[in-house]
Design a protein around this motif. Structure first.
Motif, PDB file in Angstrom:
ATOM      1  N   VAL A 117       0.811  -1.375  -0.008  1.00 33.96           N
ATOM      2  CA  VAL A 117      -0.040  -0.119   0.010  1.00 33.96           C
ATOM      3  C   VAL A 117       0.775   1.209   0.091  1.00 33.96           C
ATOM      4  O   VAL A 117       0.491   2.425  -0.669  1.00 33.96           O
ATOM      5  CB  VAL A 117      -0.914  -0.056   1.233  1.00 33.96           C
ATOM      6  N   ALA A 118       1.951   1.404   0.879  1.00 35.05           N
ATOM      7  CA  ALA A 118       2.801   2.481   0.718  1.00 35.05           C
ATOM      8  C   ALA A 118       3.376   2.778  -0.373  1.00 35.05           C
ATOM      9  O   ALA A 118       3.588   3.652  -1.013  1.00 35.05           O
ATOM     10  CB  ALA A 118       3.941   2.268   1.928  1.00 35.05           C
ATOM     11  N   ALA A 119       3.887   1.697  -1.038  1.00 34.39           N
ATOM     12  CA  ALA A 119       4.850   1.760  -2.419  1.00 34.39           C
ATOM     13  C   ALA A 119       4.007   2.246  -3.294  1.00 34.39           C
ATOM     14  O   ALA A 119       4.346   3.051  -4.132  1.00 34.39           O
ATOM     15  CB  ALA A 119       5.429   0.287  -2.612  1.00 34.39           C
ATOM     16  N   TYR A 120       2.865   1.712  -3.528  1.00 40.31           N
ATOM     17  CA  TYR A 120       1.815   2.199  -4.585  1.00 40.31           C
ATOM     18  C   TYR A 120       1.225   3.697  -4.556  1.00 40.31           C
ATOM     19  O   TYR A 120       0.954   4.246  -5.349  1.00 40.31           O
ATOM     20  CB  TYR A 120       0.772   1.209  -5.034  1.00 40.31           C
ATOM     21  N   SER A 121       1.067   3.917  -3.079  1.00 35.07           N
ATOM     22  CA  SER A 121       0.488   5.246  -2.835  1.00 35.07           C
ATOM     23  C   SER A 121       1.391   6.354  -3.005  1.00 35.07           C
ATOM     24  O   SER A 121       0.994   7.244  -3.680  1.00 35.07           O
ATOM     25  CB  SER A 121       0.052   4.962  -1.308  1.00 35.07           C
TER      26      SER A 121
ATOM     27  N   GLY B 211      -3.324  -7.522  -7.488  1.00 39.42           N
ATOM     28  CA  GLY B 211      -3.834  -7.031  -6.463  1.00 39.42           C
ATOM     29  C   GLY B 211      -4.609  -7.527  -5.450  1.00 39.42           C
ATOM     30  O   GLY B 211      -4.585  -7.248  -4.373  1.00 39.42           O
ATOM     31  N   LEU B 212      -5.573  -8.623  -5.788  1.00 40.79           N
ATOM     32  CA  LEU B 212      -6.379  -9.374  -5.030  1.00 40.79           C
ATOM     33  C   LEU B 212      -5.387 -10.091  -3.795  1.00 40.79           C
ATOM     34  O   LEU B 212      -5.749  -9.931  -2.741  1.00 40.79           O
ATOM     35  CB  LEU B 212      -7.057 -10.382  -5.615  1.00 40.79           C
ATOM     36  N   SER B 213      -4.425 -10.795  -4.288  1.00 45.06           N
ATOM     37  CA  SER B 213      -3.261 -11.194  -3.376  1.00 45.06           C
ATOM     38  C   SER B 213      -2.939 -10.298  -2.434  1.00 45.06           C
ATOM     39  O   SER B 213      -2.667 -10.746  -1.447  1.00 45.06           O
ATOM     40  CB  SER B 213      -2.340 -12.401  -4.302  1.00 45.06           C
ATOM     41  N   VAL B 214      -2.159  -9.332  -2.822  1.00 42.03           N
ATOM     42  CA  VAL B 214      -1.773  -8.316  -1.892  1.00 42.03           C
ATOM     43  C   VAL B 214      -2.928  -7.869  -0.876  1.00 42.03           C
ATOM     44  O   VAL B 214      -2.625  -7.710   0.115  1.00 42.03           O
ATOM     45  CB  VAL B 214      -1.173  -7.076  -2.751  1.00 42.03           C
ATOM     46  N   GLY B 215      -3.946  -7.720  -1.501  1.00 40.47           N
ATOM     47  CA  GLY B 215      -5.123  -7.199  -0.696  1.00 40.47           C
ATOM     48  C   GLY B 215      -5.407  -8.026   0.357  1.00 40.47           C
ATOM     49  O   GLY B 215      -6.078  -7.800   1.560  1.00 40.47           O
ATOM     50  N   SER B 216      -4.983  -9.486   0.204  1.00 37.06           N
ATOM     51  CA  SER B 216      -5.359 -10.262   1.196  1.00 37.06           C
ATOM     52  C   SER B 216      -4.593 -10.347   2.676  1.00 37.06           C
ATOM     53  O   SER B 216      -4.836 -10.744   3.631  1.00 37.06           O
ATOM     54  CB  SER B 216      -5.054 -11.786   0.617  1.00 37.06           C
ATOM     55  N   LYS B 217      -3.498  -9.428   2.249  1.00 36.16           N
ATOM     56  CA  LYS B 217      -2.595  -9.216   3.319  1.00 36.16           C
ATOM     57  C   LYS B 217      -2.860  -7.946   4.249  1.00 36.16           C
ATOM     58  O   LYS B 217      -2.206  -7.392   5.019  1.00 36.16           O
ATOM     59  CB  LYS B 217      -1.175  -9.144   3.045  1.00 36.16           C
ATOM     60  N   LEU B 218      -4.157  -7.309   3.935  1.00 34.11           N
ATOM     61  CA  LEU B 218      -4.875  -6.171   4.610  1.00 34.11           C
ATOM     62  C   LEU B 218      -5.648  -6.630   5.778  1.00 34.11           C
ATOM     63  O   LEU B 218      -6.302  -5.680   6.107  1.00 34.11           O
ATOM     64  CB  LEU B 218      -5.280  -5.271   3.518  1.00 34.11           C
ATOM     65  N   SER B 219      -5.582  -7.636   6.111  1.00 29.93           N
ATOM     66  CA  SER B 219      -6.501  -8.131   7.300  1.00 29.93           C
ATOM     67  C   SER B 219      -6.128  -7.357   8.339  1.00 29.93           C
ATOM     68  O   SER B 219      -5.037  -7.023   8.561  1.00 29.93           O
ATOM     69  CB  SER B 219      -6.446  -9.658   7.588  1.00 29.93           C
ATOM     70  N   SER B 220      -7.105  -7.043   9.338  1.00 28.05           N
ATOM     71  CA  SER B 220      -6.908  -6.115  10.449  1.00 28.05           C
ATOM     72  C   SER B 220      -5.735  -6.417  11.531  1.00 28.05           C
ATOM     73  O   SER B 220      -5.006  -5.566  11.996  1.00 28.05           O
ATOM     74  CB  SER B 220      -8.288  -6.033  11.173  1.00 28.05           C
ATOM     75  N   ASP B 221      -5.690  -7.671  11.600  1.00 22.62           N
ATOM     76  CA  ASP B 221      -4.437  -8.333  12.648  1.00 22.62           C
ATOM     77  C   ASP B 221      -3.068  -8.089  12.187  1.00 22.62           C
ATOM     78  O   ASP B 221      -2.431  -7.769  12.861  1.00 22.62           O
ATOM     79  CB  ASP B 221      -4.824  -9.604  12.870  1.00 22.62           C
ATOM     80  N   GLN B 222      -2.869  -7.792  10.761  1.00 21.78           N
ATOM     81  CA  GLN B 222      -1.716  -7.547  10.272  1.00 21.78           C
ATOM     82  C   GLN B 222      -1.429  -5.970   9.840  1.00 21.78           C
ATOM     83  O   GLN B 222      -0.205  -5.576  10.058  1.00 21.78           O
ATOM     84  CB  GLN B 222      -1.603  -8.542   8.887  1.00 21.78           C
ATOM     85  N   PHE B 223      -2.634  -5.543   9.593  1.00 24.53           N
ATOM     86  CA  PHE B 223      -2.435  -4.010   9.130  1.00 24.53           C
ATOM     87  C   PHE B 223      -2.476  -3.010  10.279  1.00 24.53           C
ATOM     88  O   PHE B 223      -1.724  -2.052  10.101  1.00 24.53           O
ATOM     89  CB  PHE B 223      -3.596  -3.690   7.912  1.00 24.53           C
ATOM     90  N   LEU B 224      -3.440  -3.341  11.092  1.00 22.66           N
ATOM     91  CA  LEU B 224      -3.654  -2.203  12.114  1.00 22.66           C
ATOM     92  C   LEU B 224      -2.698  -2.336  13.312  1.00 22.66           C
ATOM     93  O   LEU B 224      -2.942  -2.821  14.257  1.00 22.66           O
ATOM     94  CB  LEU B 224      -5.065  -2.251  12.724  1.00 22.66           C
ATOM     95  N   THR B 225      -1.352  -1.857  12.974  1.00 23.33           N
ATOM     96  CA  THR B 225      -0.442  -2.034  14.017  1.00 23.33           C
ATOM     97  C   THR B 225       0.516  -0.691  14.079  1.00 23.33           C
ATOM     98  O   THR B 225       0.332  -0.144  12.928  1.00 23.33           O
ATOM     99  CB  THR B 225       0.629  -3.320  13.609  1.00 23.33           C
ATOM    100  N   VAL B 226       1.262  -0.613  14.946  1.00 22.59           N
ATOM    101  CA  VAL B 226       2.145   0.434  15.122  1.00 22.59           C
ATOM    102  C   VAL B 226       3.446   0.361  14.149  1.00 22.59           C
ATOM    103  O   VAL B 226       3.689   1.423  13.306  1.00 22.59           O
ATOM    104  CB  VAL B 226       2.928   0.520  16.510  1.00 22.59           C
ATOM    105  N   GLN B 227       3.751  -1.170  13.645  1.00 22.89           N
ATOM    106  CA  GLN B 227       4.695  -1.046  12.734  1.00 22.89           C
ATOM    107  C   GLN B 227       4.229  -0.612  11.115  1.00 22.89           C
ATOM    108  O   GLN B 227       5.008   0.063  10.327  1.00 22.89           O
ATOM    109  CB  GLN B 227       4.808  -2.650  12.530  1.00 22.89           C
ATOM    110  N   THR B 228       2.754  -0.638  11.014  1.00 23.50           N
ATOM    111  CA  THR B 228       2.419   0.126   9.834  1.00 23.50           C
ATOM    112  C   THR B 228       2.413   1.326   9.639  1.00 23.50           C
ATOM    113  O   THR B 228       3.022   2.122   8.469  1.00 23.50           O
ATOM    114  CB  THR B 228       0.872  -0.383   9.582  1.00 23.50           C
TER     115      THR B 228
END
Length: 392
Positions: free
Chosen positions: A184-188, A282-299
């Motif tokens: 998401v960061a790279a494409y944004s 795009g769909l497979s990258v989106g699969s890694k946007l689940s809340s437990d992986q994306f909603l972190t301080v690391q993001t």
């Protein structure tokens, strides 16, 4: 089982019942508890926002919309999209985990890219090389200041190359747990090239430098264009074999374009094949946007480091052009140095646009394409270096 138990079981499988998760007694932090309980609806809103950016603002819509929709699917409670046997799980394992989709994308990029401006003015390759400073600068920041591991730091640093497929390829090898945030960061940031780059370009150049006019490039022969991808791949084989998957795919696509005898293959790579793979990527990258992986301080840290990496890459290209002008009789407009990032051809268009603002006769597009396509090769080479030194 009576009728009441049947309806109770059906109710427990509905999205309404599962959107809000029960509190976890092991989580003591109130904010983390909030994210745990309301992660799915939050991410659904985030994905809708990404869709809006792709549709309304047209920020890299060809990939942002599939990524956002994949993220939307992955956050539907009880759908099992990311579980073994699920749709997104199968697509991710086949295309991202095995590294197939980014390589096919690179074939398509090679088939669509004209390396003529770089061949006509080879010294602009130095500008593409200088822009890779953003990758390694961000790597050091992530490692030394933000506390990421070496493989994670390498994956974060590649954002500075402004090359989505390369970012996905490297991250899938080094830190797959960070794939959603990094993609998401790279494409944004790729989409925000017209917003991010001009202030940096103007800050680092003078009014006089922005008005520098460059001579028309010489015509490049067909033979040169055919030999070039083979030469680049040969050098990669000799000095950095780990970069050969990306460079080889790029070289193959470009050779098919320039040789002139396999137009059907070249057209397929440029159109049907790259479009199909873009959907699944795009769909497979989106699969890694689940809340437990994306909603972190690391993001949050990744987004910060991504903009730093991209800014460093832009500034390094401009500064390298200024340094080259100290030793060159034929002056280079430093604005084309910003095109050393791999966002083809958007970065070159931005260089041309800013140049025209200060000199209506200053057409820099073709000159900027030299460092721009050099940046594509440079980011692939940097990826090979990272895959060599960052694997633990």
């Amino acid at each position: 089982m009576n009728i009441g138990e049947i309806f109770q079981q059906l109710w427990q499988t509905t999205g309404i019942c599962n959107f809000v998760q029960p509190a976890d007694p092991n989580i003591t932090n109130a904010f983390e508890q909030f994210l745990h309980q309301f992660g799915s609806p939050i991410m659904l809103i985030v994905c809708l926002f990404l869709m809006w950016l792709g549709i309304k603002k047209q920020y890299e819509p060809l990939l942002l919309i599939p990524i956002a929709f994949g993220g939307f699917l992955s956050n539907i409670p009880g759908a099992g999209m990311n579980e073994p046997g699920g749709f997104l799980y199968i697509v991710y394992e086949a295309g991202i985990h095995q590294g197939l989709f980014p390589l096919i994308i690179f074939m398509g990029v090679g088939a669509m890219t004209d390396f003529g401006p770089l061949i006509a003015n080879p010294k602009t390759a130095l500008l593409g090389g200088a822009a890779q400073f953003g990758i390694f600068g961000a790597l050091l920041l992530a490692l030394c200041i933000f506390g990421f591991t070496l493989p994670q730091s390498g994956a974060i640093g590649i954002i500075g190359g402004a090359d989505g497929p390369t970012s996905i390829y490297v991250t899938s090898k080094l830190a797959p747990e960070l794939l959603g945030a990094i993609a998401v960061a790279a494409y944004s940031y790729m989409a925000l090239v017209p917003v991010i780059q001009p202030p940096i370009m103007k800050l680092l150049t003078t009014d006089k430098e922005r008005k520098i006019e460059m001579k028309q490039l010489r015509e490049v022969s067909k033979r040169e264009k055919i030999v070039f991808p083979l030469l680049v791949l040969s050098l990669c084989i000799l000095f950095l074999p780990s970069a050969c998957p990306l460079v080889g795919a790029l070289a193959f696509g470009n050779l098919c374009k320039e040789c002139g005898v396999v137009e059907r293959l070249s057209n397929t790579m440029q159109n049907a094949l790259i479009n199909i793979i873009t959907i699944f990527l795009g769909l497979s990258v989106g699969s890694k946007l689940s809340s437990d992986q994306f909603l972190t301080v690391q993001t949050l840290f990744i987004l910060i480091l991504g903009i730093i990496a991209f800014s460093l890459a832009t500034g390094a290209g401009v500064i390298m052009a200024k340094i080259m002008n100290l030793f060159s009789k034929e002056k280079i407009n430093p604005l084309i140095g910003s095109a050393g990032v791999s966002a083809v051809p958007m970065a070159a268009r931005v260089s041309n646009k800013v140049g025209l603002e200060y000199n209506p006769n200053n057409y820099l597009l073709m000159h900027a394409m030299g460092p721009n396509v050099a940046g594509v090769i440079g980011s692939a080479v940097a990826a090979g270096v990272l895959l060599t030194v960052c694997v633990q």
